[in-house]
Enzyme design. Structure first.
Site, short mmCIF file in Angstrom:
data_model
loop_
_atom_site.label_atom_id
_atom_site.label_comp_id
_atom_site.label_asym_id
_atom_site.label_seq_id
_atom_site.Cartn_x
_atom_site.Cartn_y
_atom_site.Cartn_z
N ARG A 163 0.85 -1.19 0.00
CA ARG A 163 0.00 0.00 0.00
C ARG A 163 0.89 1.24 0.00
O ARG A 163 2.02 1.22 0.49
CB ARG A 163 -0.90 0.03 1.24
CG ARG A 163 -1.79 -1.20 1.39
CD ARG A 163 -2.53 -1.14 2.73
NE ARG A 163 -3.45 -2.27 2.90
CZ ARG A 163 -3.13 -3.42 3.49
NH1 ARG A 163 -1.91 -3.60 3.98
NH2 ARG A 163 -4.02 -4.39 3.60
N LYS A 189 -1.62 -2.70 8.27
CA LYS A 189 -2.68 -2.19 9.13
C LYS A 189 -2.53 -2.76 10.52
O LYS A 189 -2.26 -3.95 10.69
CB LYS A 189 -4.04 -2.54 8.54
CG LYS A 189 -4.34 -1.82 7.22
CD LYS A 189 -5.73 -2.16 6.71
CE LYS A 189 -6.04 -1.38 5.44
NZ LYS A 189 -7.40 -1.68 4.92
N HIS A 192 -3.49 2.72 -5.52
CA HIS A 192 -3.99 1.37 -5.30
C HIS A 192 -4.10 0.59 -6.61
O HIS A 192 -4.17 -0.64 -6.59
CB HIS A 192 -5.35 1.44 -4.60
CG HIS A 192 -5.40 0.65 -3.34
ND1 HIS A 192 -4.51 0.85 -2.30
CD2 HIS A 192 -6.20 -0.36 -2.92
CE1 HIS A 192 -4.78 0.01 -1.32
NE2 HIS A 192 -5.79 -0.74 -1.66
N ARG A 219 -1.32 -1.72 -6.92
CA ARG A 219 -1.53 -2.88 -6.04
C ARG A 219 -2.50 -3.86 -6.69
O ARG A 219 -2.29 -5.08 -6.67
CB ARG A 219 -2.07 -2.38 -4.70
CG ARG A 219 -2.32 -3.44 -3.63
CD ARG A 219 -2.59 -2.73 -2.31
NE ARG A 219 -3.27 -3.56 -1.32
CZ ARG A 219 -2.65 -4.35 -0.46
NH1 ARG A 219 -1.33 -4.45 -0.49
NH2 ARG A 219 -3.34 -5.04 0.45
N HIS A 230 -3.51 -9.27 3.43
CA HIS A 230 -4.93 -9.35 3.75
C HIS A 230 -5.14 -10.30 4.92
O HIS A 230 -4.60 -11.40 4.93
CB HIS A 230 -5.73 -9.87 2.54
CG HIS A 230 -5.91 -8.84 1.48
ND1 HIS A 230 -6.24 -9.15 0.17
CD2 HIS A 230 -5.84 -7.48 1.51
CE1 HIS A 230 -6.35 -8.05 -0.54
NE2 HIS A 230 -6.12 -7.03 0.26
N TYR A 244 -10.07 -10.20 -6.62
CA TYR A 244 -9.22 -10.19 -7.81
C TYR A 244 -9.45 -11.39 -8.72
O TYR A 244 -9.01 -11.40 -9.86
CB TYR A 244 -7.74 -10.15 -7.41
CG TYR A 244 -7.36 -8.92 -6.65
CD1 TYR A 244 -7.25 -7.69 -7.30
CD2 TYR A 244 -7.14 -8.95 -5.28
CE1 TYR A 244 -6.91 -6.54 -6.60
CE2 TYR A 244 -6.81 -7.82 -4.57
CZ TYR A 244 -6.69 -6.61 -5.24
OH TYR A 244 -6.38 -5.47 -4.54
#
Length: 301
Positions: free
Chosen positions: A149, A173, A245, A248, A271, A280
Site C-alpha cells: 500500500r 494495518k 492502489h 496494487r 490481507h 481479484y
C-alpha cells in the site's frame, strides 16, 4: 451527553493502546460514533441502554435516505458493534443491540488494473539521470513489484530493506509485520536511489528516517506519491485514471493471471481474510476460460 462523550473517549483510547489501531481507523470510529450520538439526540434518546433493534432500524433507514454507500453503512454498523462490545465488556451497558444486525452487502466493485503495455509506458517516462527521476522510478518499481500500500510505502525506512534476501519488512494495518519479496527491477531501482538520488535530496535538510523523501529532503507523503504518479501518467500520454492502489490491483491481478495461488497472493498483500483477496479472481476468469478452451480435450470439437 457528557457521559456519552466519556464513553467515546475511553473506547478510542482502548483502540489506540490495546488494539494498536492506526490514527485513520481511530478517526473513522470516532466519526461514526459522533454521528450516531447526533442521531440519538435528534430522537431524544438519552441513554445507550435505550437503543434496541427498532431504534437501529430507524437509524439505518435514515442512512438509506441519505443515499449512503453500502460500504460506508457497513463500516458504521461495524464501528457501533465494536463500540457496544467494549461498553458491554466494561459493564457500562448490559447488552449489545448491534450483535444481530446484518451488515448491508457491499457493492462489488471491480478493481481497476493496468495492462502490461500501459505499465511498460509508465516505466519508461522517468529521467533516471536526475535524482527525482531515480526516486520516482524506485517508487513505481516498488509499488508494482511488491503490491504494498502507499501508506506502507511512505513508512518504509532504509533498515527495512534486506538486499541479500531481496525482501522488505512492511508494517501493515494495525502495525502488523510481514516480509515481502521484491524482484531485480525493484532492487536495482532501490540501489540507484539509495546510492545517488537520496544523498543529493537530503544533504541540505535535516536527516530523515523515512526511505522516500521529497524534493526538499523531507519525508514523502501519500499525497506526494499520488502527485508523482499522476505526472508520470501524463508524461506517458496515457488516457487512464491512476490512483496508487491501481498498482496494487495490477500486482495481484498479474500474479493470479500467471498462475499464482490465492493464498500466496493473500500473504503478499497482507490481507487478514481470504475474502479480501478473492475480489481479484474475477479478472482472471477470461484467462481461465482461455486455458480451459486450449487445454481440455473435450472443450472443442
Amino acid at each position: 451527553m457528557a457521559k456519552l462523550t466519556e464513553y467515546k473517549r475511553l473506547f478510542l483510547e482502548y483502540l489506540q493502546i490495546e488494539k494498536n489501531a492506526s490514527p485513520l481507523t481511530v478517526r473513522h470510529y470516532g466519526d461514526d460514533i459522533t454521528a450516531f450520538f447526533a442521531f440519538l439526540e435528534s430522537e431524544s434518546i438519552k441513554s445507550l441502554e435505550d437503543v434496541d433493534y427498532s431504534v437501529i432500524r430507524v437509524y439505518l433507514t435514515k442512512l438509506y435516505e441519505e443515499n449512503m454507500a453500502r460500504k460506508s453503512m457497513a463500516r458504521k454498523i461495524s464501528s457501533l458493534r465494536s463500540f457496544y462490545r467494549f461498553l458491554e465488556r466494561e459493564e457500562f451497558v448490559k447488552h449489545n443491540p448491534f450483535v444481530n444486525v446484518k451488515l448491508p452487502k457491499k457493492d462489488q466493485l471491480i478493481p481497476e488494473f493496468f495492462y502490461e503495455e500501459e505499465l511498460n509506458l509508465l516505466f519508461s517516462v522517468s529521467d533516471c539521470s536526475t535524482a527525482l527521476g531515480q526516486r520516482n522510478q524506485a517508487i513505481l518499481e516498488l509499488l508494482y513489484g511488491t503490491g504494498i500500500r502507499v501508506s506502507e510505502c511512505v513508512q518504509l525506512e532504509e533498515s527495512h530493506i534486506d538486499f541479500s534476501l531481496s525482501t522488505l519488512l512492511v508494517y501493515g494495518k494495525g502495525r502488523k509485520e510481514r516480509y515481502v519479496p521484491f524482484g531485480q527491477f525493484a532492487g536495482e531501482a532501490l540501489r540507484n536511489y539509495l546510492s545517488h538520488a537520496r544523498p543529493l535530496l537530503v544533504k541540505k535538510a535535516r536527516p530523515v528516517e523515512k526511505l522516500f523523501v521529497n524534493a526538499k529532503g523531507g519525508p514523502l507523503t501519500a499525497r506526494g506519491v499520488r502527485l508523482i504518479l499522476d505526472k508520470m501518467v501524463k508524461e506517458a500520454a496515457l488516457t487512464v485514471d491512476i490512483h496508487p492502489h491501481k498498482l496494487r490491483h495490477s500486482f495481484a491481478t498479474h500474479l493470479l493471471n500467471a498462475g499464482a495461488d490465492l493464498r500466496s497472493v493473500q500473504e503478499l498483500l497482507g490481507h487478514e481474510h481470504l475474502s479480501s483477496t478473492q475480489i481479484y479472481t474475477h479478472v482472471t476468469k477470461d484467462r481461465l476460460q482461455q486455458v480451459y478452451m486450449n487445454s481440455h480435450p473435450r472443450a472443442n470439437k
